[in-house]
Design an enzyme around this catalytic site. Structure first.
Site, PDB file in Angstrom:
ATOM      1  N   GLU A 345      -1.562 -11.110   2.834  1.00 53.11           N
ATOM      2  CA  GLU A 345      -1.998 -10.773   4.213  1.00 53.11           C
ATOM      3  C   GLU A 345      -3.509 -11.012   4.253  1.00 53.11           C
ATOM      4  O   GLU A 345      -4.312 -10.085   4.325  1.00 53.11           O
ATOM      5  CB  GLU A 345      -1.662  -9.306   4.536  1.00 53.11           C
ATOM      6  CG  GLU A 345      -1.960  -8.929   5.994  1.00 53.11           C
ATOM      7  CD  GLU A 345      -1.774  -7.430   6.260  1.00 53.11           C
ATOM      8  OE1 GLU A 345      -1.499  -6.682   5.311  1.00 53.11           O
ATOM      9  OE2 GLU A 345      -1.921  -7.016   7.428  1.00 53.11           O
ATOM     10  N   HIS A 370       4.249  -9.831   5.213  1.00 55.99           N
ATOM     11  CA  HIS A 370       3.302 -10.796   5.784  1.00 55.99           C
ATOM     12  C   HIS A 370       3.385 -12.185   5.146  1.00 55.99           C
ATOM     13  O   HIS A 370       3.749 -13.146   5.795  1.00 55.99           O
ATOM     14  CB  HIS A 370       1.854 -10.280   5.760  1.00 55.99           C
ATOM     15  CG  HIS A 370       1.672  -9.054   6.582  1.00 55.99           C
ATOM     16  ND1 HIS A 370       1.718  -9.087   7.946  1.00 55.99           N
ATOM     17  CD2 HIS A 370       1.486  -7.761   6.236  1.00 55.99           C
ATOM     18  CE1 HIS A 370       1.546  -7.863   8.418  1.00 55.99           C
ATOM     19  NE2 HIS A 370       1.415  -7.031   7.400  1.00 55.99           N
TER      20      HIS A 370
END
Lengths: 499, 499
Positions: A345, A370
């Protein structure tokens, strides 16, 4: 926006080669479409009719933006177009569509600021205003917690404010990141994460009051259900709950409160499939603390094997510990625990944060939270697909938390094109006033995906959310059967003129 | 930023599995690095010494940004950090490094606003100010061209301004997109392309005055040479040149002026390898016009086969005609002409603009200009690599022209990771006051590439620019030999303490 061209053979140049070209091109386009998520599935006749309606509206929205780039919403910050989403017919269709599961949400970020303001109307709540910020605490007497100003009963503070509407608006503003000038307020990730983390500091003492906590998660599930989501896997820090008299409970009690809330909710709403818990403490910890948490995770699993999904570490990845620091411990615990690690992320490339992708995969993570940086790692993309690791994509979160501005640059488009095991989720929708899942589906479908991607991608994304869930074999099958029934009902009852 | 971790075996958990894990991880990291551009080449001892110096500075710059995300330059607009680039030691090394060729530049956008202001000091230049804009024309009498205000001699206007510094600053501002508030001035692609196109409207009558044109391109080559670039392929609309008496020359004359300028320059600077022309008219044309242009391209090729590289179509891709409209004509002409098409310079996905990537490839393009949208097309990425189609990447251009804000989201990182045939170029560096190639190399190397990518990627990018040039077999070999000599000289003379 023009529609797709047919190559016209002008007599003078009407060559066999133009025909060949057209055929080769069509084959290439077809082959690439078949590589994509949902690209090999077929629609029934009834689904095709729904799809016609959906795509007519999708084309209209995209093509208007293409012709008027100045007003193209998705190139701006989410806060600049979120109020317009409700006007979209595509959005309204998506809202009514069964969406399966939400697999990446953080418990304290799900319900929006209006819900939080309501909590502040409860009895025994104390408040202390200091340095333009606010502190709360439920207590049967004035709290001893450090605060520059005096603690007072919230009910008194509100009464004394004279203008309750204004007072509540001020309180509300503490529990949303929304602003009408996001460019100035959130110029970089530093500012957006700064405000984001402050939110959690403020809400913690409000929701960890035991009676609130037990109701809060029940209401979370209610909100998901009303957004046509049937199953949730929620990440929790498992903060210690407390009572008015100052009693503080161990974290295991917080986990048990989840079990209770889930059972109560499924009893009240038998059409909802259920929920599971991912224990996800902060990644800013040392090894002894990690070992303590892993031990707790094992205990929770023992106590509530049905409701416990696994383990993760959370917090701003760039600012926290990389997984590699914990490999010996996590490798050992991988015998007992399933992992659902946040990784990648980040916008950084070739840093320790970015490297979390290697460790998440090698530690056997079931899904990755993510994986924003994944397209920069061609070998890892192949591994993710080969190992069937779910990619939990949260487009709006990544936009609000400063990874990407124009969502057309979001890597989800690449994941979809390659049919990676994507599931869409919403991370902390309450903090940016998005709804629990539909807004994320909408932005992904109209803002990020290929213009030509249609109902098949939406259906496959919903199915993926169950396929890559932590449900075990039989339960997963049952959930998918239930989803299919919901889906058929949606298709059978669909009426284009309603939108 | 921490340095790379070694996994510590703590006695209690010091398992064979941790060792195995470390080995598997190292292998994965190594294998992925070997997939990347330059990732399989080896450095000589002397190159390694240069690399140590380069990487020490690169790590320091990146790690400072990682630890201070609020100040991380590359996440902002180029205009917010361009003035700081000169302070970078990595930049200074790159500036001194031989960079091979620039293969994607547009003739009228290369020299910056200071150069243009100098042109306005030439005799016989008339000016007309209207509606906050300006028009120029060289003429031996007052121009007849339509203008709301009166035409006057530029020398008189300057004299009458009283404050020449201020006057020239105002003129200068017409020839740069630079602003200290890019967020407000260029909120979307509409505004950035609006200002960009106005620049071309203003500069056209200045540089198409025949004596200016002949000198302008000579000075372009001079600037590239001083930035350690040895060869250039320039795209040109081939605008009609004119004389003071109003004589207008056919486009072929413009092409011939290139030939003259190139020969003169190589005669004056024999260490410079040369230049070629890509005829690149606007894509906003109809079929008869296209056929006329293709005919002209053939004529130019006949007249100056050595200096002519091929054909392209230019202009904002979203706003122009897609290649598919011209397939019969372009397919026919592909027998005679090499193509260097712009394609995929867009954020849109699944639109006709995005589809230009299919047609560029199927029409046999030798290189693709930008290919920004390519990562969304996995099948086309493979085709590009298989067919050895050069990808002309212009990071700063894509940032200034609103495709991407944080360059860490630029697809170049993905191209580098997969060793696609990338060449770096600068598109229209004068318009955003970048230098002719070093700034683009710098932003790509420090802002976009993997933190760990080193001198090998820089050398390979420089070599790629010759490999994927339009030079023919023997000339290409000769150019590479010449480059290698320059490179060895750079390495042998390198002194880290100078930076």
């Amino acid at each position: 926006m023009r529609s797709v061209y047919l190559l016209l053979c002008i007599p003078a140049v009407c060559l066999a080669s133009v025909r060949e070209y057209s055929e080769e091109r069509a084959k290439m386009v077809r082959n690439e479409a078949r590589l994509s998520l949902g690209g090999r599935s077929e629609l029934t006749d009834k689904e095709s009719a729904v799809n016609d309606c959906l795509m007519r509206h999708k084309f209209r929205e995209i093509d208007y933006g293409f012709d008027n780039p100045r007003y193209y919403n998705f190139s701006h910050h989410f806060f600049e177009y979120m109020r317009d989403i409700e006007l979209s017919k595509v959005y309204r269709i998506i809202r009514d569509m069964p969406k399966g599961a939400a697999l990446h949400v953080h418990d304290m970020g799900i319900l929006g600021p209006d819900y939080v303001v309501n909590i502040t109307y409860m009895d025994h709540l104390y408040v202390c205003f200091q340095d333009g910020d606010v502190k709360f605490k439920f207590s049967n007497k004035s709290p001893k917690d450090i605060c520059a100003n005096k603690w007072e009963l919230m009910s008194n503070a509100r009464k004394l404010s004279r203008n309750i509407t204004e007072f509540d608006a001020k309180i509300r503003a503490y529990f949303t990141m929304y602003t009408d000038d996001p460019g100035a307020v959130y110029p970089t990730i530093k500012e957006s994460w700064g405000v984001f983390l402050k939110y959690f500091g403020r809400i913690l003492p409000l929701v960890t009051y035991r009676p609130v906590w037990e109701q809060y998660f029940y209401d979370v599930l209610k909100q998901f259900r009303s957004d046509n989501v049937m199953y949730v896997e929620v990440r929790s820090l498992l903060p210690n709950l407390y009572e008015l008299d100052g009693t503080v409970f161990p974290m295991l009690v917080t986990a048990m409160a989840y079990k209770k809330a889930i059972h109560r909710f499924v009893r009240d709403y038998p059409d909802f499939y259920g929920a599971k818990l991912i224990f996800a403490p902060s990644r800013r910890i040392d090894i002894p603390k990690l070992e303590e948490y892993l031990q707790l995770a094992r205990a929770i699993k023992e106590d509530m094997p049905e409701e416990f999904a696994g383990f993760d570490l959370v917090g701003q990845e760039d600012a926290g510990k990389p997984l590699i620091e914990f490999v010996p411990q996590l490798l050992e615990a991988s015998k007992d625990l399933d992992y659902f690690f946040h990784a990648g992320e980040t916008n950084w490339y070739g840093t320790l944060t970015d490297d979390n992708l290697y460790d998440a995969i090698l530690l056997g993570t079931k899904r990755i939270g993510h994986a924003y940086a994944l397209p920069k790692h061609p070998l890892l993309m192949d591994e993710v697909k080969k190992r069937g690791i779910g990619i939990e994509v949260n487009v709006i979160s990544n936009a609000v938390l400063s990874l990407v501005r124009d969502v057309r640059n979001h890597p989800l488009s690449i994941f979809l094109a390659r049919d990676l095991p994507v599931v869409l989720s919403s991370d902390d929708p309450g903090i940016w006033e998005a709804d629990s899942l539909s807004d994320d589906f909408y932005v992904a479908f109209v803002g990020v995906a290929n213009r030509l991607e249609d109902l098949r991608v939406l259906k496959q994304l919903a199915l993926n959310s169950l396929m890559y869930s932590a449900l075990s074999g039989a339960a997963k099958t049952e959930a998918i059967v239930k989803f299919n029934a919901q889906w058929d009902q949606f298709i059978n009852n669909f009426d284009c003129s309603r939108y």
